[in-house]
Scaffold this active site. Structure first.
Site, PDB file in Angstrom:
ATOM      1  CB  THR A 129      -0.931   0.038   1.224  1.00  0.00           C
ATOM      2  OG1 THR A 129      -0.147   0.012   2.423  1.00  0.00           O
ATOM      3  CG2 THR A 129      -1.874  -1.153   1.228  1.00  0.00           C
ATOM      4  CG  HIS A 132      -0.390   5.296  -3.784  1.00  0.00           C
ATOM      5  ND1 HIS A 132      -0.304   5.047  -2.425  1.00  0.00           N
ATOM      6  CD2 HIS A 132      -1.047   6.475  -3.911  1.00  0.00           C
ATOM      7  CE1 HIS A 132      -0.908   6.028  -1.772  1.00  0.00           C
ATOM      8  NE2 HIS A 132      -1.363   6.905  -2.638  1.00  0.00           N
ATOM      9  NE  ARG A 133       1.519   7.189   1.488  1.00  0.00           N
ATOM     10  CZ  ARG A 133       1.155   5.965   1.797  1.00  0.00           C
ATOM     11  NH1 ARG A 133       0.673   5.161   0.852  1.00  0.00           N
ATOM     12  NH2 ARG A 133       1.266   5.502   3.024  1.00  0.00           N
ATOM     13  CE  LYS A 146       7.203   2.186   4.724  1.00  0.00           C
ATOM     14  NZ  LYS A 146       6.197   3.196   5.121  1.00  0.00           N
ATOM     15  CG  ASN A 191       4.255   9.598  14.927  1.00  0.00           C
ATOM     16  OD1 ASN A 191       4.733  10.019  15.980  1.00  0.00           O
ATOM     17  ND2 ASN A 191       4.998   8.985  14.016  1.00  0.00           N
ATOM     18  CB  CYS A 242      10.332  25.916  18.251  1.00  0.00           C
ATOM     19  SG  CYS A 242       9.430  25.705  19.817  1.00  0.00           S
ATOM     20  CB  CYS A 259      -1.481   8.168   4.596  1.00  0.00           C
ATOM     21  SG  CYS A 259      -0.713   9.783   4.342  1.00  0.00           S
ATOM     22  CB  CYS A 319       8.729  28.614  23.905  1.00  0.00           C
ATOM     23  SG  CYS A 319       8.803  26.923  23.262  1.00  0.00           S
ATOM     24  CB  CYS A 426     -15.244   1.475  11.093  1.00  0.00           C
ATOM     25  SG  CYS A 426     -14.178   1.267  12.543  1.00  0.00           S
TER      26      CYS A 426
END
Length: 472
Positions: A129, A132-133, A146, A191, A242, A259, A319, A426
Site C-alpha cells: 500500500t 503508490h506514493r 524502508k 504522527n 519552534c 494516510c 516557550c 468500520c
C-alpha cells in the site's frame, strides 16, 4: 510454492551481493580520487589539455572536481547556488526522519543535488500500500526495511554521496545522538509524538527543522527553529518560531488523521517532499530567513491546485523549550505527553465498555443465526462511501461517520427501541465505537444491550472470518 520461495531466497542473495558491490565501488571511487570523505577535492585543481597547436591551461573551479561540475552544472548555473553553494551542499549532512510519502521525494532530490551525506530514519517495512506514493520503493522491496530500501535506491542515483540508514524508531533515548551528526533535519513523519520529539531535539541541538505533512488532497510545510548565527549571510540576530510555540499542546489522539485511515493522493506528499528538499537546499547554501518558510506556513490544496502562505504566530518568549530560560532541558516520553503511540499506523481506541463490543467471529455467528431465524439485525458500516464501495460485508448498510447525526441517529434509535440488534463496523474498530457511543448515549437503558461494535473492524473480519476480504 516451493519454487517461489526458492526464487525469493535467490533474489535476496543477489540483492545483498549487489549492495556489497555498490559499497565496494563507492569506496574505490573515494580512494581513487584525491578527495576528502565528502567527495570534494581540498585544493584548486589545475590540469593541462594538449591539442595539435598549443597547450591550454584548464581550471576546474575552486574545490569542485571535473565530475562534480559536470554532474551539478544545471544548479551551479543558478546565481543563488554557484560553485560556493555547491561546495556547501557537498559538505552538508541532512537527516530525513521517515522514508515514506514525504521522505522519498525529499531524499531523491537531495541525493540528486549532491548532499554529502543523507541519513534516513525509519523503523517500518515496505508494504504494497506504500508504493503508490513512496517512490523510492518497488514491488520487489516488500517486507524490506524502508530505510535500507531507500538507501539502496539513492545509492543507484548518486554513488558519490554517503547514505546512512537507521532502521530504528526514533525516541528520547537516541534522538539527540543521531541528530547531532547532521546540519538540517527533515520531519517527514506522520504522527504527533515524533513531531514534538524532533522539535525539542532540534531546539536543544540548535538545528533547523523542515516540517512537512500531507493528507488526502492537502499538504503543509514550514521551517521551525531557524537560527541566524548559523548563516553568515544574516545581518542581525534572529531566532525563528519552534513547533511548541505554535502548538503548545498536542491535539486529542482521535482527531489526528493518517494516510492509512483517511487516504492520500500520491502526488500530494510528492509536492510537499520536493519542497522540503528545496527549502533544505536554500537553507544550506545560505538563504536568509526572509527567503525561507520561517514563521510562514505553506498550505497546498490539491483539489484546487493552489498554494497559499499564512503567517504563524510570533515566537513564544516563554516557550518551555526555545525561550531564553527553558523549563524543558531534556527529552521526555512523548507518547505519554501526546497520549498517543508513535509507532502505530492506526489508532486503537478504547471508548466503549467491553459489554458493548463483539469480535469478528461473534459477528459472523450472529449473522448466520439471524439469517436462519429471520431475526431483525442491522449491520451499519460507518466508513466513507468510497471505502464502502471498495468492499463490504453482504447485507451491511452505509452510514458514514461524518454524516451520522440527526435523522440517521433517530432512525437507528427507532430500530433499537423496536428490539432490533444494531452492530457498527468500520475499518479498524475506532469510528464504529464513536458511532455506537452516539446511540448508546441516547437509547433507553433497557435497550443498550442491543447496540454493539466490532473489535478490530474489517481487518479482524479478514483475518479471522474471510481471508479473501481485502485489507487496505
Amino acid at each position: 510454492m516451493e519454487h517461489i520461495q526458492r526464487l525469493e531466497q535467490e533474489i535476496d542473495h543477489l540483492k545483498k551481493t549487489l549492495q556489497e558491490k555498490e559499497n565496494e565501488l563507492f569506496e574505490m571511487k573515494r580512494n581513487w580520487m584525491p578527495m576528502q570523505s565528502n567527495g570534494i577535492q581540498p585544493e584548486f585543481t589545475t590540469l593541462y589539455s594538449r591539442n595539435e597547436n598549443n597547450v591550454t591551461k584548464v581550471q576546474y573551479g575552486d574545490k569542485l572536481p571535473k565530475w562534480a561540475i559536470e554532474r551539478y552544472s544545471r544548479q551551479i548555473l543558478l546565481p543563488d547556488i554557484g560553485v560556493a553553494g555547491q561546495e556547501k551542499l557537498c559538505n552538508s549532512k541532512v537527516l530525513i526522519v521517515g522514508a515514506g510519502g514525504l521522505g522519498c521525494p525529499a531524499a531523491l532530490y537531495l541525493a540528486g543535488a549532491g548532499i554529502g551525506e543523507i541519513g534516513i530514519v525509519d523503523y517500518d517495512k515496505v508494504d504494497l500500500t506504500n508504493i503508490h506514493r513512496q517512490i523510492l520503493h518497488a514491488e520487489c522491496d516488500q517486507n524490506k526495511s524502508k530505510a535500507e530500501s531507500a538507501a539502496e535506491t539513492l545509492k543507484s542515483i548518486n554513488s558519490n554521496i554517503k547514505i546512512t540508514p537507521y532502521t530504528i524508531q526514533l525516541d528520547s533515548s537516541n534522538a539527540l545522538d543521531i541528530i547531532y551528526k547532521f546540519d538540517v533535519i527533515l520531519d517527514c513523519t506522520d504522527n504527533v509524538p515524533t513531531r514534538y520529539l524532533l522539535n525539542d531535539a532540534c531546539v536543544m541541538a540548535k538545528l533547523p527543522l523542515i516540517s512537512g505533512s500531507a493528507l488526502k488532497m492537502e499538504g503543509q510545510l514550514t521551517v521551525y527553529g531557524y537560527r541566524s548565527e548559523r548563516n553568515i549571510n544574516e545581518k542581525d540576530v534572529y531566532q525563528g518560531v519552534c513547533y511548541r510555540c505554535v502548538f503548545p499542546n498536542p491535539p486529542p489522539a482521535e482527531t489526528v488523521g493518517s494516510c492509512s485511515a483517511n487516504g492520500v493522493a500520491g502526488p500530494v506528499p510528492g509536492v510537499i517532499g520536493a519542497l522540503q528538499a528545496l527549502e533544505a537546499i536554500k537553507l544550506l547554501v545560505g538563504h536568509t530567513h526572509d527567503k525561507l518558510l520561517v514563521e510562514r506556513f505553506l498550505i497546498f490544496d490539491g483539489d484546487e491546485v493552489t498554494f497559499r502562505t499564512v503567517k504563524l504566530r510570533s515566537r513564544d518568549l516563554n516557550c518551555p523549550v526555545c525561550s531564553e530560560n527553558p523549563t524543558m532541558t531534556k527529552l521526555i516520553d512523548y507518547e505519554v505527553f501526546c497520549k498517543a503511540q508513535a509507532k502505530e499506523k492506526d489508532l486503537d481506541l478504547q471508548i466503549l465498555a467491553p459489554e458493548y463490543r463483539i469480535n469478528a467471529n461473534q459477528l459472523n455467528e450472529q449473522l448466520r443465526n439471524n439469517f436462519n431465524t429471520n431475526q431483525r439485525h442491522l449491520l451499519i458500516d460507518v466508513r466513507s462511501e468510497a471505502e464502502f464501495n471498495m468492499c463490504r460485508i453482504d447485507g451491511a448498510v452505509n452510514y458514514p461517520i461524518e454524516q451520522f447525526r440527526d435523522a440517521k441517529v433517530d432512525e437507528v434509535l427507532k430500530m433499537v427501541n423496536q428490539n432490533s440488534q444494531v452492530t457498527f463496523i468500520c475499518r479498524r474498530g475506532n469510528d464504529s465505537q464513536l458511532a455506537a457511543k452516539i446511540v448508546l448515549d441516547e437509547v433507553d437503558e433497557d435497550h443498550k444491550s442491543r447496540v454493539k461494535d466490532v473489535i478490530g473492524g474489517l481487518h479482524a473480519w479478514s483475518e479471522n472470518v474471510d481471508r479473501n476480504f481485502p485489507v487496505y
